[in-house]
Design a protein around this motif. Structure first.
Motif, PDB file in Angstrom:
ATOM      1  N   LEU A   1       0.802  -1.226   0.000  1.00  0.00           N
ATOM      2  CA  LEU A   1       0.000   0.000   0.000  1.00  0.00           C
ATOM      3  C   LEU A   1       0.836   1.278   0.000  1.00  0.00           C
ATOM      4  O   LEU A   1       0.622   2.164  -0.819  1.00  0.00           O
ATOM      5  CB  LEU A   1      -0.916   0.002   1.223  1.00  0.00           C
TER       6      LEU A   1
ATOM      7  N   SER B   1     -10.281  -3.752  -5.848  1.00  0.00           N
ATOM      8  CA  SER B   1      -9.801  -4.172  -4.537  1.00  0.00           C
ATOM      9  C   SER B   1     -10.868  -3.968  -3.465  1.00  0.00           C
ATOM     10  O   SER B   1     -11.759  -3.130  -3.590  1.00  0.00           O
ATOM     11  CB  SER B   1      -8.546  -3.370  -4.195  1.00  0.00           C
ATOM     12  N   THR B   2     -10.758  -4.764  -2.406  1.00  0.00           N
ATOM     13  CA  THR B   2     -11.694  -4.584  -1.300  1.00  0.00           C
ATOM     14  C   THR B   2     -11.171  -3.559  -0.314  1.00  0.00           C
ATOM     15  O   THR B   2     -11.884  -3.119   0.571  1.00  0.00           O
ATOM     16  CB  THR B   2     -11.906  -5.920  -0.560  1.00  0.00           C
ATOM     17  N   ASN B   3      -9.902  -3.212  -0.487  1.00  0.00           N
ATOM     18  CA  ASN B   3      -9.301  -2.240   0.416  1.00  0.00           C
ATOM     19  C   ASN B   3      -9.691  -0.820  -0.009  1.00  0.00           C
ATOM     20  O   ASN B   3      -9.429  -0.388  -1.130  1.00  0.00           O
ATOM     21  CB  ASN B   3      -7.781  -2.403   0.370  1.00  0.00           C
TER      22      ASN B   3
ATOM     23  N   GLU C   1      -6.885   1.469  -1.358  1.00  0.00           N
ATOM     24  CA  GLU C   1      -6.446   1.168  -2.719  1.00  0.00           C
ATOM     25  C   GLU C   1      -7.427   1.740  -3.737  1.00  0.00           C
ATOM     26  O   GLU C   1      -7.032   2.327  -4.756  1.00  0.00           O
ATOM     27  CB  GLU C   1      -6.314  -0.347  -2.912  1.00  0.00           C
TER      28      GLU C   1
ATOM     29  N   LEU D   1      -2.574   3.460   8.587  1.00  0.00           N
ATOM     30  CA  LEU D   1      -2.163   2.405   7.670  1.00  0.00           C
ATOM     31  C   LEU D   1      -0.640   2.310   7.636  1.00  0.00           C
ATOM     32  O   LEU D   1      -0.056   1.236   7.729  1.00  0.00           O
ATOM     33  CB  LEU D   1      -2.710   2.778   6.292  1.00  0.00           C
TER      34      LEU D   1
END
Lengths: 1138, 156
Positions: A110, A144-146, A149, B147
């Protein structure tokens, strides 16, 4: 807030050391900061640009080694990337890292991905080839599931994305509009907006989804969708009027504080949202009373709620004012808005003052009294230390210039001009001065002197139109010949004086203007002889600082003056000097002069005095070269190919892959293509070939999205919008109030003079009175900027003609439209009446008369008029060609119009079997009226002239004759000389017309003569316009015949035309061609159409057309060499016109 | 549309350069240089708007700038943006930077150039104003920072 960025670089080393130990949990971060830190520290320590360059080059080469080493981890790569971004920002090339940035976005985790994407969006541009490598990554990340992202992918898409790859991601982004997180929805909306900007056609289908975004439960998403609506409404406001209510409701809620407190900024509810909404409303309400009425309330509330406590409320107020003045006016709101403008203008804060001036500039055209109210502030702003404020003030003054204050305003502008050095400012201001001078110049001397200043300051940066217009103005002159001569003489004299000054350098353009004027008009001089002028020009020619282009102008001037001169030793010297010049161009001119000089008589003929405006007759077809061409061809020379054909061939040669079946090539220039085996079906031939045209399209210039300003006939003005503006103009302010204002100003002046006042103040007052003179009382019209209703001294003749013809056309339009759709007659009549308010009363009367007449007509003779309207609907393009004839001269009375319509009815009965045009009057006098119409017979064009005797007297031996014309063969039908025309009767003359040589438009003229009772003979001349289309008839042949003919024709023309959305499919395009050009549709094969026509008497013309997206590829062939070009032109006209 | 966002210091050293329309590298540098000379000439007490002229995009474009201690923040925008609105947007951007960096200074912009870009991306996206609500922007940045920490922790 200003203390935020207070630590400066001088503290750098110490701070940096402090930063270091605590610098991040991971070792990687420390090493990163130290590397970048080292670089930054290194750079700041340096003193010269040169050293910096050396250091960065070192850094770059070490980076280059690192990034390409296989051992470099992605994490290291991430740090390298940041350093690369830093180097690029300083302006050093780091292109070796681009591919690694993409790699990082593709492969990294990421955080690395984030740096990769950032680097890509900073390094690359939309058309960069490497960008294609990113598409897959973006697609993957969008799925993407994120959340992070997805957001990153959406961000990069909205910053930079290759246009041709939009379809790959479009469905994914559309899905995101339903995403549960509002930030994703919001970014998706903006990404789609970006697509709308770069490829509007591809997102057309999702407009409905934009509407859903507008109604989104989240305010942020709704706000994002406003970007799209602002843009789309700017492009086409009429399509979104239905949303006005929604925008008004949203604004009401925002203003009323219904949004969550989060959206407040300095306790103002969502100011940016308000600004956006106000702009949208302004666009929607423009020229539209009904829509405007919906928003009056909310605008009023916005004005009221915006309490002046913060900068941002001024932003809202400013937008409010702008909107109020953009929409259909409401006096109550205007009053409040005017007060607001006052607050801006009088504010001590300069930003607000600037905006106030801007607002004044905008509203001054509607409300000139506002300028009077603020005149003292405006005067102060003229001397403001901020050049931006000054410039804005001049812009304002430019709008209020009239014949009375021109000298003061131009003087102020020139003062500013002399101070400024920026090229942009000079170009802009010089253009304005020139425009004002042309329009309002009080006298010759002033005009020439002002233009001299313009030329010497504007010099070589100004727009080339300025000198060109000036010269044309001098040459064409005005209505008064002696006045013209005086102006010219003054110009000549002033230039001679300027040239006498030693050691002054004038810009090249100015010298060019001077040399042209001296060359043309030196003959007007009394005292100075041409020799003296030539001597001066010669001196300039020998000057080294003069460019060779200017020298060419100078020599041309000398050449013009030579025949007028008596002695010529200077000319001889000049010839001697320049026939050996190294500049070939100069040598050429010198030799020309030399040869002309040897034959003075010829020279005098060639260079007559004061004939610069005479039209030259040029044989544009170059027919005198025909013999030469024929000779060349007979000796085996290749035939001439038009430019587009050569280009196509060149393109097709450059192509790598050949998609055409061998041996079937249509486009091959030689004769091979035409000898294709007969056994192969034509359909496949053509489609094979059109695959090739399709490919070529991608090579050709992309014209999508480019605004079409220039057409074949020149600039394409937007007439409708102009008339719209006129109708929007609010009722002219009451004269009395203006007088009051002037009075106030005057009394103020008086009072202030009574009170002892500093001299400076007095000067300002004086300036004010001279600047604002003529504002208000009598001259409201000149305040409307460039409305050409006032007669200006220096207005060009041609302009007058233009406006006149413009009026004529609109008059014609009116009559035409009222004919074509009766149901609209009343409405349209009203509309035109509104827009034409300021036209002459006489004409107005006529209009109303006409529409009334039509109304009554519609009751009694409905079927007839219906017939008429049918006819005009089926052949509208033909109507366009004879605007002028349809226009009824104002003096024609209602009675005669009625008579004409009766007449038309009788004619219609006679000639129903053929299509024919409307009856139009071509000439008339008090006794007789001649009208004509065309009947498009299958084998010829039949022109019918009907002569109506309006008087109560008998006319004898009426005779109608047509002048012979080069391009026509005219055959008289029997009965063209009538012994007697009885009182109040109608007789017709018929001529059949054949075309000899193709043309686009030609005039056919003739005359009618007759004898009155008392035997004196009267002659009336008339002319009528014929177009190529009058001679085009459908050619009905079979597909096979088409194929044979196609192969046998040598002359072809190809062209791609972009179609409007409404007709971007084959059937409608074919329909247009069939209806307007009378082409016969032979066959439709897939997306290709075959059409044929014949030019009377029997020249066939074939058309193969193909639709590809919104482009229509046309391909004409004919046995006649010129027909394809003419057909193409007509085709373009109808396709673009419809 | 916002055409470009430039941040440079009192000496004309670029600290953040973000173009939303492509210009070749040399032109970008020239724009930064000329913009710097334009704003440098201006006193602090005159207006914050400048006409871009031939610099970017032509007469439709305007430069709107603010000067904070050592840094100039310049936005180049077209006529579809409100001047005062952009002026406050600059303020929002700077205040956000201040929140994210806790008392921001020029050094933060140099050493955390990438972060500054991320913050900017949450305010302006592809030339369009995305978010003007400072809390919202900070929330987004914090989410990203979390994150970073979790990944940094996982890896380190």
């Amino acid at each position: 807030m200003s203390d935020i960025v207070e630590k400066t670089l001088t503290a750098l080393p110490g701070l940096f050391l402090q930063n270091q130990p605590g610098g991040g949990p991971a070792a990687a971060k420390a090493s990163f900061s130290s590397r970048l830190g080292g670089l930054v520290r290194g750079i700041t320590a340096l003193t010269s640009k040169h050293e910096e360059e050396k250091l960065i080059q070192q850094e770059l080469s070490s980076l280059k080694a690192t990034v390409s080493a296989p051992t470099t981890t992605l994490k290291m790569m991430k740090e390298c990337m940041v350093r690369l971004i830093y180097c690029e920002m300083l302006g050093y090339d780091a292109s070796f890292g681009y591919i690694h940035a993409i790699k990082l976005a593709q492969q990294g985790n990421l955080l690395e991905k984030r740096v990769g994407y950032l680097a890509v969006s900073l390094f690359l541009h939309e058309n960069h080839e490497l960008l294609l490598l990113l598409v897959n990554t973006v697609v993957k990340d969008l799925q993407s599931t994120n959340l992070v992202e997805v957001c990153m992918a959406l961000t990069v898409v909205s910053q930079i994305f290759p246009r041709e790859m939009i379809p790959a991601v479009l469905p994914l982004i559309e899905d995101k509009l339903q995403h549960s997180k509002e930030i994703v929805r919001r970014k998706a909306v903006l990404a789609l907006y970006k697509f709308h900007l770069i490829a509007p056609n591809q997102v057309q289908h999702i407009h409905i989804k934009f509407r859903r975004a507008l109604c989104d439960r989240d305010v942020g998403v709704m706000a994002a969708s406003l970007h799209i609506y602002l843009r789309m409404i700017k492009e086409n406001s009429s399509g979104y009027k239905d949303l006005t209510g929604s925008f008004v409701t949203i604004l009401k809620q925002v203003v009323g504080g219904k949004l969550p407190v989060d959206f407040n900024y300095h306790s103002v509810p969502a100011p940016w949202l308000q600004i956006q909404l106000l702009r949208i409303l302004g666009l929607l309400g423009k020229d539209d009373q009904r829509t405007s009425e919906l928003m009056y309330d909310v605008l009023d509330e916005s004005l009221r709620r915006a309490e002046l406590n913060h900068n941002v409320t001024y932003a809202i107020l400013f937008e409010c004012v702008h909107t109020i003045y953009s929409i259909y006016p409401k006096s109550e709101l205007l009053e409040k808005a005017a007060k607001c403008i006052g607050k801006f203008v009088l504010s001590p804060r300069i930003n607000l003052k600037y905006l106030g001036l801007k607002a004044l500039t905008y509203v001054i055209q509607q409300d000139p009294t506002l300028a009077l109210q603020h005149q003292m502030t405006i005067i102060e702003c003229l001397d403001h230390p901020d050049p931006i404020i000054k410039r804005e003030t001049l812009e304002l003054l430019y709008r209020i210039t009239n014949a009375q204050n021109i000298t003061v305003i131009v003087q102020k502008m020139l003062e500013y001009l002399h101070q400024s050095k920026e090229e942009y400012v000079i170009v802009n201001l010089v253009g304005k001065i020139a425009e004002l001078a042309e329009k309002y110049a009080p006298d010759n001397a002033w005009f020439i002197q002002t233009m001299n200043a313009v030329f010497s300051v504007g010099g070589d940066v100004m727009h080339p139109d300025i000198p060109n217009n000036f010269l044309r103005l001098l040459a064409e002159g005005f209505d008064d010949e002696t006045e013209d001569q005086q102006l010219r003489l003054y110009a000549v004299q002033s230039y001679l004086t300027l040239l006498d000054v030693e050691n002054v350098f004038y810009p090249q353009r100015f010298l060019q203007v001077m040399s042209w004027v001296l060359g043309e008009y030196s003959y007007l001089l009394d005292k100075e002889t041409p020799e003296e002028v030539i001597t001066k020009l010669y001196k300039l020619l020998m000057n080294d600082s003069i460019s060779s282009e200017t020298k060419a102008w100078l020599i041309a001037a000398v050449t013009k003056l030579t025949p007028q001169a008596h002695s010529s030793h200077i000319v001889k010297r000049l010839i001697q000097e320049f026939t050996v010049s190294l500049d070939t161009c100069m040598r050429q001119h010198a030799f020309e002069l030399k040869h002309l000089h040897e034959n003075v008589e010829l020279m005098k003929n060639l260079l007559p005095v004061d004939k610069s405006c005479e039209d030259m007759v040029v044989d544009a077809s170059l027919s005198f070269l025909d013999g030469f061409v024929a000779e060349g061809l007979s000796q085996g020379a290749a035939p001439y190919k038009p430019h587009h054909q050569r280009q196509e061939e060149k393109l097709s040669q450059e192509k790598v892959l050949n998609f055409e079946p061998y041996g079937l090539s249509f486009s091959s220039p030689g004769f091979t293509g035409r000898q294709s085996p007969a056994g192969i079906s034509l359909g496949s031939d053509i489609s094979g070939n059109s695959a090739e045209t399709g490919l070529k399209e991608t090579n050709s210039l992309k014209l999508e999205g480019i605004k079409k300003l220039w057409g074949k006939e020149g600039y394409l003005p937007k007439k409708e919008s102009k008339t719209g503006d006129e109708s929007e103009t609010p009722p002219i302010p009451q004269e009395s109030t203006i007088m009051e204002n002037v009075d106030q100003a005057l009394t103020k002046k008086d009072q202030s003079q009574v009170v002892t006042q500093s001299k400076e103040e007095k000067e300002k007052q004086l300036l004010a009175s001279s600047l604002f003179v003529g504002l208000g009382s009598d001259n409201t019209i000149s305040l409307l900027g460039k409305a050409d209703t006032v007669s200006h001294k220096f207005r060009k003749k041609s302009k007058v003609k233009e406006t006149k013809s413009g009026e004529m056309t609109s008059v014609h339009n009116m009559t035409c439209s009222s004919f074509s759709s009766l149901s609209n007659v009343a409405y349209e009549g009203d509309y035109y009446l509104n827009t034409l308010q300021d036209r002459g009363d006489k004409e107005l009367k006529k209009f109303s008369l006409n529409s009334e007449l039509l109304d009554s007509e519609s009751l009694t003779e409905l079927p007839l008029v219906e017939k008429l309207s049918n006819c005009s609907l089926s052949t509208p393009s033909l109507f366009d060609d004879n605007n002028m004839e349809i226009f009824h001269p104002p003096q024609s009375t209602a009675a005669s119009v009625a008579k004409e319509i009766c007449l038309a009815s009788s004619l219609l009965e006679e000639t129903t079997e053929y299509i024919h045009s409307n009856l139009t009057e071509v000439c008339n006098n008090e006794t007789i009226s001649v009208s004509s119409y065309k009947i498009w017979k299958d084998d010829c064009l039949l022109m019918v002239w009907s002569v109506t005797n309006k008087s109560g007297l008998e006319l004898k031996s009426a005779n109608l004759e047509i002048f012979p014309a080069e391009n026509f063969k005219i055959t008289e039908q029997p009965g063209c000389c009538l012994p007697v025309v009885e009182a109040e009767s109608t007789k017709t003359f018929q001529y059949s017309v054949q075309m000899e040589k193709p043309f686009t438009e030609e005039n056919l003229s003739g005359f009618l003569n007759y004898h009155m009772m008392d035997t004196h003979s009267v002659q009336l001349e008339f002319s009528i316009n014929l177009s190529l289309l009058d001679f085009i008839r459908p050619l009905k042949i079979s597909t096979e015949d088409f194929g044979k003919l196609w192969l046998s024709f040598a002359n072809d023309v190809k062209q791609n035309i972009k179609m409007s959305e409404s007709q971007a499919d084959l059937p409608s395009a074919l329909k247009t061609l069939q209806q307007k050009l009378r082409l016969h549709v032979i066959d439709i094969i897939g997306n290709e159409g075959l059409l044929a026509c014949q030019l009377l008497p029997s020249i066939p013309g074939l058309l193969h057309c193909r639709v590809h997206a919104d482009v229509l590829a046309l391909w004409f062939r004919s046995s006649c060499s010129t027909l394809p070009d003419y057909l193409l032109y007509q085709c373009q006209k109808v396709m673009e016109g419809s | 549309m916002i055409q470009a966002i430039l941040v440079f210091n009192n000496h004309g050293k670029p600290r953040l350069v973000r173009f939303y329309q492509h210009f070749p590298e040399e032109i970008q540098q020239q724009i930064v240089r000329e913009t710097f000379h334009l704003v440098l000439k201006r006193d602090d007490n005159i207006c914050n708007f400048l006409e871009g002229g031939s610099l970017i995009g032509g007469s439709d474009y305007k430069l709107i700038y603010r000067h904070y201690a050592t840094l100039y923040f310049v936005f180049c925008v077209d006529s579809s943006e409100s001047e005062l609105g952009i002026l406050d947007l600059i303020q929002v951007f700077v205040e956000t930077l201040d929140k994210c960096f806790e008392n921001v200074c020029e050094l933060d912009l140099i050493f955390h150039m990438d972060k500054v870009h991320y913050i900017l991306q949450e305010v302006v996206m592809g030339g369009m104003v995305l978010e003007t609500n400072m809390n919202e922007i900070v929330a987004q940045i914090e989410a990203q920072n979390r994150l970073e920490k979790s990944e940094g922790g996982a890896l380190g």
